[in-house]
Motif scaffolding. Structure first.
Motif, short mmCIF file in Angstrom:
data_model
loop_
_atom_site.label_atom_id
_atom_site.label_comp_id
_atom_site.label_asym_id
_atom_site.label_seq_id
_atom_site.Cartn_x
_atom_site.Cartn_y
_atom_site.Cartn_z
N SER A 123 -5.13 -2.21 -6.12
CA SER A 123 -5.01 -0.88 -5.56
C SER A 123 -5.51 -0.92 -4.11
O SER A 123 -6.16 -1.88 -3.68
CB SER A 123 -5.84 0.13 -6.36
N VAL A 124 -5.20 0.12 -3.37
CA VAL A 124 -5.69 0.20 -1.99
C VAL A 124 -7.21 0.18 -1.96
O VAL A 124 -7.82 -0.55 -1.16
CB VAL A 124 -5.12 1.45 -1.29
N ASP A 125 -7.84 0.95 -2.83
CA ASP A 125 -9.31 0.96 -2.84
C ASP A 125 -9.89 -0.40 -3.19
O ASP A 125 -10.90 -0.83 -2.62
CB ASP A 125 -9.82 2.01 -3.82
N SER A 134 0.82 -1.22 0.00
CA SER A 134 0.00 0.00 0.00
C SER A 134 0.85 1.26 0.00
O SER A 134 0.38 2.33 -0.42
CB SER A 134 -0.94 0.00 1.21
N TYR A 135 2.11 1.17 0.45
CA TYR A 135 2.97 2.36 0.49
C TYR A 135 3.18 2.96 -0.89
O TYR A 135 3.50 4.15 -1.03
CB TYR A 135 4.33 2.00 1.11
N ARG A 136 3.02 2.16 -1.95
CA ARG A 136 3.27 2.64 -3.30
C ARG A 136 2.32 3.76 -3.70
O ARG A 136 2.61 4.54 -4.60
CB ARG A 136 3.15 1.48 -4.30
N GLU A 137 1.17 3.85 -3.03
CA GLU A 137 0.22 4.92 -3.30
C GLU A 137 0.40 6.10 -2.36
O GLU A 137 -0.39 7.04 -2.37
CB GLU A 137 -1.21 4.39 -3.23
N GLY A 138 1.45 6.05 -1.52
CA GLY A 138 1.76 7.18 -0.65
C GLY A 138 1.30 6.96 0.78
O GLY A 138 0.49 6.09 1.08
N ALA A 144 -2.41 6.71 1.64
CA ALA A 144 -3.04 5.44 1.28
C ALA A 144 -2.85 4.41 2.40
O ALA A 144 -3.76 3.62 2.68
CB ALA A 144 -2.48 4.91 -0.03
#
Length: 304
Positions: free
Chosen positions: A284-286, A11-15, A18
């Motif tokens: 994706s996180v969502d 999840s870190y890849r989206e910041g 996220a």
């Protein structure tokens, strides 16, 4: 039945937001607990090095730092490790870190520990792989002393301590749960002798589960402990290693059926692997949040 989510470092890849959004969503959906995976470094394949189950490039956020971040944006959900490789770290520092986490989270911490499997990681951290079992046992006892005693004394050969204090104590004190992972006979004895619960990872069938549970109960009785007080948690499925494993979390009926099966085996807690949900197609996180929401509703309908 208690439901925990194994936090996806990916999840870190989206910041950073996220990461926080995922943690808040797990709590809002209604899960009971968030568990965090632990490895500090991963070894690349090389001659003479035993192969591991994960790629060296797999992203893994540091467990206790991540839990501190999650604690700051949640209020109810439990916080833990599954598992912290305890003999790779000095237990006095771990005791302080976990005590601080428990203090700042309002007493929400459960520490899961294990001895690990990766000798190269021990070497990289300057710790002895071959004494990890004995040091684990001594470390667990030292953690509880640091969390409960005004004057901490330890005469163990690996972590001696003379007339020291550690403050503040965690809100849970000595009762802060220490659950132990592992699938060996020695790990089962350790759970019975020292653990508040067992974190199972590779349960294949009811017979093998019963063998382990019986061994843990016998060890508890032999140590003068109440086997009825030990908790039981299993991963819903082990980390996927092939295409079939990666499909598992995409088929929600299979996941629910597996949870029902684990409850019949005696497990009171189950852990859903959000990284495996990502690998199953929720990229994706969502999308992971949506999948966890759907699974939560179906699992609660089946097992409560």
């Amino acid at each position: 039945m208690k439901l925990t989510v194994e936090f996806p470092s990916v999840s870190y890849r989206e910041g950073p937001e996220a990461v926080r959004r995922f943690a808040r969503a797990v709590e809002q959906i209604g899960y009971d607990h968030i568990d965090v995976f632990d490895h500090v470094v991963m070894g690349h394949p090389m001659e003479g090095r035993a192969p591991g189950p994960y790629q060296a490039s797999m992203p893994i956020l540091e467990a206790l730092m991540l839990l501190g971040h999650i604690a700051a944006v949640t209020t109810r959900v439990g916080l833990g490790t599954e598992v912290l490789v305890l003999p790779q770290r000095h237990p006095t520092l771990v005791a302080k870190q976990v005590s601080t986490l428990d203090t700042l989270s309002g007493g929400r911490v459960r520490l899961g520990v294990g001895v690990g499997w990766q000798e190269s990681e021990y070497e990289a951290l300057g710790e002895d792989f071959h004494t990890r079992g004995a040091r684990m046992d001594e470390a667990v006892r030292l953690l509880r002393a640091c969390w409960s005693e005004a004057r901490v004394e330890s005469v163990g050969p690996h972590y001696p301590m003379l007339a020291m204090a550690m403050e503040p104590k965690p809100p849970q004190g000595r009762a802060l749960p220490v659950w132990i992972g592992g699938m060996s006979e020695r790990a089962w004895r350790r759970v019975g002798e020292l653990g508040d619960g067992w974190l199972a990872s590779r349960i294949t069938d009811a017979t093998s589960a019963q063998v382990a549970i019986d061994a843990i109960r016998r060890a508890a009785e032999a140590a003068g402990r109440d086997p009825g007080a030990i908790g039981w948690q299993s991963m819903v499925a082990p980390p996927p290693r092939d295409a079939e494993g990666k499909r598992f979390y995409a088929e929600h009926d299979r996941v629910v059926a597996r949870v029902v099966e684990l409850r019949k085996m005696g497990f009171e807690w189950v852990a859903l692997n959000a990284t495996a949900i990502f690998q199953a197609g929720a990229r994706s996180v969502d999308a992971m949040i949506d999948a966890l929401g759907a699974l939560h509703g179906k699992i609660r309908a089946a097992v409560g």
